[in-house]
Design a protein around this motif. Structure first.
Motif, PDB file in Angstrom:
ATOM      1  N   PHE A   9       0.655  -0.779   0.086  1.00 15.65           N
ATOM      2  CA  PHE A   9      -0.054  -0.028  -0.141  1.00 15.65           C
ATOM      3  C   PHE A   9       1.289   1.238   0.063  1.00 15.65           C
ATOM      4  O   PHE A   9       2.355   0.925   0.465  1.00 15.65           O
ATOM      5  N   GLU A  70       5.788   2.737  -0.934  1.00 13.07           N
ATOM      6  CA  GLU A  70       4.538   1.672  -1.168  1.00 13.07           C
ATOM      7  C   GLU A  70       5.446   0.870   0.189  1.00 13.07           C
ATOM      8  O   GLU A  70       6.417   1.245   0.744  1.00 13.07           O
ATOM      9  N   SER A  94      -6.462  -9.547  -2.994  1.00 10.18           N
ATOM     10  CA  SER A  94      -5.685  -7.978  -3.616  1.00 10.18           C
ATOM     11  C   SER A  94      -7.527  -7.068  -3.888  1.00 10.18           C
ATOM     12  O   SER A  94      -7.861  -6.226  -3.817  1.00 10.18           O
ATOM     13  N   CYS A  97      -9.174  -6.405  -0.148  1.00 15.71           N
ATOM     14  CA  CYS A  97      -8.748  -5.433  -0.081  1.00 15.71           C
ATOM     15  C   CYS A  97      -8.507  -4.066  -0.130  1.00 15.71           C
ATOM     16  O   CYS A  97      -7.757  -3.850   0.207  1.00 15.71           O
ATOM     17  N   ARG A  99      -6.105  -3.629  -2.529  1.00 10.79           N
ATOM     18  CA  ARG A  99      -3.697  -3.543  -2.078  1.00 10.79           C
ATOM     19  C   ARG A  99      -4.238  -4.202  -3.164  1.00 10.79           C
ATOM     20  O   ARG A  99      -4.073  -5.336  -3.947  1.00 10.79           O
TER      21      ARG A  99
END
Length: 107
Positions: A9, A70, A94, A97, A99
């Protein structure tokens, strides 16, 4: 075979209530389907402590090891019969979430 699915993230914000609900549903499915090993969310990079004990005494440094846009926000450890299944599960994670994720097999 076990795989580490790292959640990547670029903001210090926590998951939204909608994202948390989707993650909970995904986690429940991983458990029900026998893919669950372990998972966890991580605190912001600023909460990290780096320890280097390669010398004569340990050196403790506040903050992340690498300054980066990140960072690792969380992870899953999943059991899957092969990389194709792990990649499919990671894609679903992915999505849940909201992300990016990275998949790596354990040796």
């Amino acid at each position: 075979m076990q795989y580490l699915v790292s959640v990547i993230f670029d903001a210090a914000s926590l998951a939204t209530p909608e994202e948390m609900a989707a993650i909970d549903v995904f986690n429940d499915r991983l458990q029900a389907d026998g893919h669950w090993v372990f998972a966890g969310g991580l605190a912001a990079p600023e909460s990290a402590t780096v320890i280097d004990n390669r010398g004569e005494e340990a050196i403790f440094t506040d903050g992340p090891f690498v300054e980066s846009k990140e960072f690792l926000a969380g992870f899953w450890v999943m059991e899957a019969p092969d990389l194709d299944v792990a990649l499919k599960l990671a894609a679903e994670g992915s999505k849940a979430c909201n992300r990016k994720v990275e998949v790596r097999p354990f040796r």
